[in-house]
Design a protein around this motif. Structure first.
Motif, PDB file in Angstrom:
ATOM      1  N   ASP A  45       2.466   3.264 -11.889  1.00  7.27           N
ATOM      2  CA  ASP A  45       0.953   2.768 -11.307  1.00  7.27           C
ATOM      3  C   ASP A  45       1.036   3.940  -9.422  1.00  7.27           C
ATOM      4  OD1 ASP A  45       1.839   1.168  -9.688  1.00  7.27           O
ATOM      5  OD2 ASP A  45       0.572  -0.783  -9.857  1.00  7.27           O
ATOM      6  N   SER A  46       1.711   4.475  -9.113  1.00  5.19           N
ATOM      7  CA  SER A  46       1.516   4.906  -7.966  1.00  5.19           C
ATOM      8  C   SER A  46       0.390   6.308  -8.149  1.00  5.19           C
ATOM      9  CB  SER A  46       3.230   5.224  -7.177  1.00  5.19           C
ATOM     10  OG  SER A  46       3.532   6.184  -8.053  1.00  5.19           O
ATOM     11  N   LEU A  47       0.408   6.395  -6.324  1.00  5.99           N
ATOM     12  CA  LEU A  47      -0.652   7.873  -6.828  1.00  5.99           C
ATOM     13  C   LEU A  47       0.561   9.199  -7.026  1.00  5.99           C
ATOM     14  CD1 LEU A  47      -2.245   7.764  -3.609  1.00  5.99           C
ATOM     15  CD2 LEU A  47      -2.979   7.134  -6.224  1.00  5.99           C
ATOM     16  N   VAL A  48       1.644   9.227  -6.592  1.00  4.85           N
ATOM     17  CA  VAL A  48       3.095  10.008  -6.903  1.00  4.85           C
ATOM     18  C   VAL A  48       3.205  10.203  -8.462  1.00  4.85           C
ATOM     19  CG1 VAL A  48       3.770  10.494  -4.236  1.00  4.85           C
ATOM     20  CG2 VAL A  48       5.054   8.905  -5.966  1.00  4.85           C
ATOM     21  N   SER A  49       3.149   9.000  -9.018  1.00  4.01           N
ATOM     22  CA  SER A  49       3.339   9.137 -10.323  1.00  4.01           C
ATOM     23  C   SER A  49       2.424  10.063 -11.219  1.00  4.01           C
ATOM     24  CB  SER A  49       3.991   7.915 -11.089  1.00  4.01           C
ATOM     25  OG  SER A  49       5.033   6.867 -10.645  1.00  4.01           O
TER      26      SER A  49
ATOM     27  N   ARG B  30       0.427  -1.187  -0.004  1.00  2.00           N
ATOM     28  CA  ARG B  30      -0.159  -0.279   0.150  1.00  2.00           C
ATOM     29  C   ARG B  30       0.781   1.307   0.414  1.00  2.00           C
ATOM     30  NH1 ARG B  30      -0.105   4.126   3.446  1.00  2.00           N
ATOM     31  NH2 ARG B  30      -0.526   2.746   4.891  1.00  2.00           N
ATOM     32  N   PHE B  31       2.103   1.586   0.283  1.00  5.03           N
ATOM     33  CA  PHE B  31       2.809   2.304   0.598  1.00  5.03           C
ATOM     34  C   PHE B  31       3.442   2.677  -0.334  1.00  5.03           C
ATOM     35  CE2 PHE B  31       6.236   5.017   2.281  1.00  5.03           C
ATOM     36  CZ  PHE B  31       5.967   5.972   3.025  1.00  5.03           C
ATOM     37  N   ASP B  32       3.803   1.388  -0.960  1.00  8.57           N
ATOM     38  CA  ASP B  32       4.162   2.155  -2.023  1.00  8.57           C
ATOM     39  C   ASP B  32       3.775   2.286  -3.487  1.00  8.57           C
ATOM     40  OD1 ASP B  32       6.847   1.645  -3.161  1.00  8.57           O
ATOM     41  OD2 ASP B  32       6.448  -0.618  -4.433  1.00  8.57           O
ATOM     42  N   ARG B  33       3.184   1.642  -3.347  1.00 14.80           N
ATOM     43  CA  ARG B  33       1.938   2.492  -4.328  1.00 14.80           C
ATOM     44  C   ARG B  33       1.396   3.463  -4.148  1.00 14.80           C
ATOM     45  NH1 ARG B  33      -1.305  -1.435  -2.943  1.00 14.80           N
ATOM     46  NH2 ARG B  33      -3.192   0.276  -2.392  1.00 14.80           N
ATOM     47  N   GLU B  34       1.012   3.983  -3.140  1.00 11.64           N
ATOM     48  CA  GLU B  34       0.662   5.189  -2.891  1.00 11.64           C
ATOM     49  C   GLU B  34       2.235   6.180  -2.896  1.00 11.64           C
ATOM     50  OE1 GLU B  34      -2.742   4.630   0.431  1.00 11.64           O
ATOM     51  OE2 GLU B  34      -0.932   5.432   1.118  1.00 11.64           O
ATOM     52  N   TRP B  35       3.171   6.087  -2.530  1.00 14.10           N
ATOM     53  CA  TRP B  35       4.529   6.900  -2.912  1.00 14.10           C
ATOM     54  C   TRP B  35       5.584   6.674  -3.215  1.00 14.10           C
ATOM     55  CZ3 TRP B  35       3.276  11.287  -0.412  1.00 14.10           C
ATOM     56  CH2 TRP B  35       2.396  11.599   0.477  1.00 14.10           C
ATOM     57  N   SER B  36       5.410   5.773  -3.946  1.00 19.12           N
ATOM     58  CA  SER B  36       7.190   5.133  -5.051  1.00 19.12           C
ATOM     59  C   SER B  36       7.057   6.074  -6.574  1.00 19.12           C
ATOM     60  CB  SER B  36       6.527   4.404  -5.494  1.00 19.12           C
ATOM     61  OG  SER B  36       8.215   3.264  -6.018  1.00 19.12           O
TER      62      SER B  36
END
Length: 292
Positions: free
Chosen positions: A53-57, A42-48
């Motif tokens: 596919d991350s939120l920051v991307s 979850r953390f990686d998917r949001e912040w990586s």
């Protein structure tokens, strides 16, 4: 490097590009393994910024200007506010594009494509309110100054929800321990077979940062001064002890700049740092042994 305690079980695995070791007094049940894996995913998917596919991307490439606020946003970005103030702008969560220009990009090309440039003024660009994390224009969030520490804390809490007794969570130099004390060697940044000292960690966290860990090309590395976009040159390595791994990680970054020691003192935290010329300094009251 750590000097292991007499724990009953050690679980090792790789995640977010680094090696992890979780030591517990008794073996972790499979449900705990699944819970830890879910927290990290979850953390990686949001912040990586290394995942398409991350939120920051999505915020970085302009697909959207706003995403639902991740649950760790306020804790991390509020701490960035303290780091920014303490270091006079040297630490900034929008340093991702500056890192990419020097080659530390999402594809890890390690090939610079431009000269160093300052990070954007993040308070004018980044906002988190009303349930949304948003940017005024496309920009790459990089929480590397404290994000791994935050994840260590989350993993520690998850593990402790499933087992009692001693717990150590070690994410390759960023660790948190609860229960029995552990001794940790402070690895020499220029020679991994040597230590510059040792420290005992008891119900606390220890995080380290060094310019040799992610280094490439012509004297380039991952610790940038956000005001210039260029790698720092004064210090080679830092270590910080604090109540949480997120704070210890944040201090390990801040200690590369003026203002880091003062911030540590305000948190009643302790630290060690090595200059690039080999000189070592440490905080008043540091309860450890320094060899160099």
């Amino acid at each position: 490097m750590t000097f292991p305690t007499a724990t009953g079980s050690t679980w090792t695995f790789d995640a977010i590009g680094t090696s992890w070791a979780i030591e517990t007094a008794s073996p972790l049940p499979s449900i705990a393994h699944d819970a830890v894996s879910a927290v990290i995913e979850r953390f990686d998917r949001e912040w990586s910024r290394f995942r398409d596919d991350s939120l920051v991307s999505a915020l970085a490439d302009g697909r959207t200007a706003s995403v639902p606020t991740p649950e760790d946003a306020d804790a991390m970005l509020s701490l960035y506010d303290e780091l920014d103030t303490a270091t006079a702008g040297a630490v900034n969560p929008l340093v991702g594009d500056a890192l990419a220009r020097l080659g530390y990009d999402a594809r890890l090309t390690l090939a610079p494509w431009g000269d160093p440039e300052p990070a954007p003024a993040w308070r004018d660009t980044l906002a988190w309110r009303d349930g949304n994390l948003s940017v005024a224009r496309p920009a790459t969030i990089d929480v590397g100054a404290l994000g791994k520490g935050r994840l260590v804390d989350l993993v520690l809490d998850t593990v402790r929800a499933h087992v009692d007794g001693d717990v150590v969570v070690d994410a390759s130099g960023d660790l948190a321990a609860r229960g029995e004390s552990i001794r940790v060697a402070l690895e020499h940044p220029y020679d991994a077979t040597r230590a510059i000292g040792v420290v005992t960690v008891t119900d606390a966290a220890l995080c380290a940062s060094a310019i040799n860990r992610r280094a490439w090309g012509d004297n380039l590395h991952h610790v940038l001064d956000a005001r210039t976009g260029a790698p720092v040159r004064a210090f080679a390595a830092t270590w910080a002890l604090a109540d949480t791994a997120m704070r210890a990680d944040a201090l390990a970054t801040a200690l590369f700049f003026d203002g880091g020691p003062e911030l540590a003192a305000s948190w009643n935290a302790h630290w060690v740092r090595m200059h690039t010329d080999g000189r070592v300094e440490w905080s008043p009251g540091f309860d450890g042994e320094i060899f160099a």
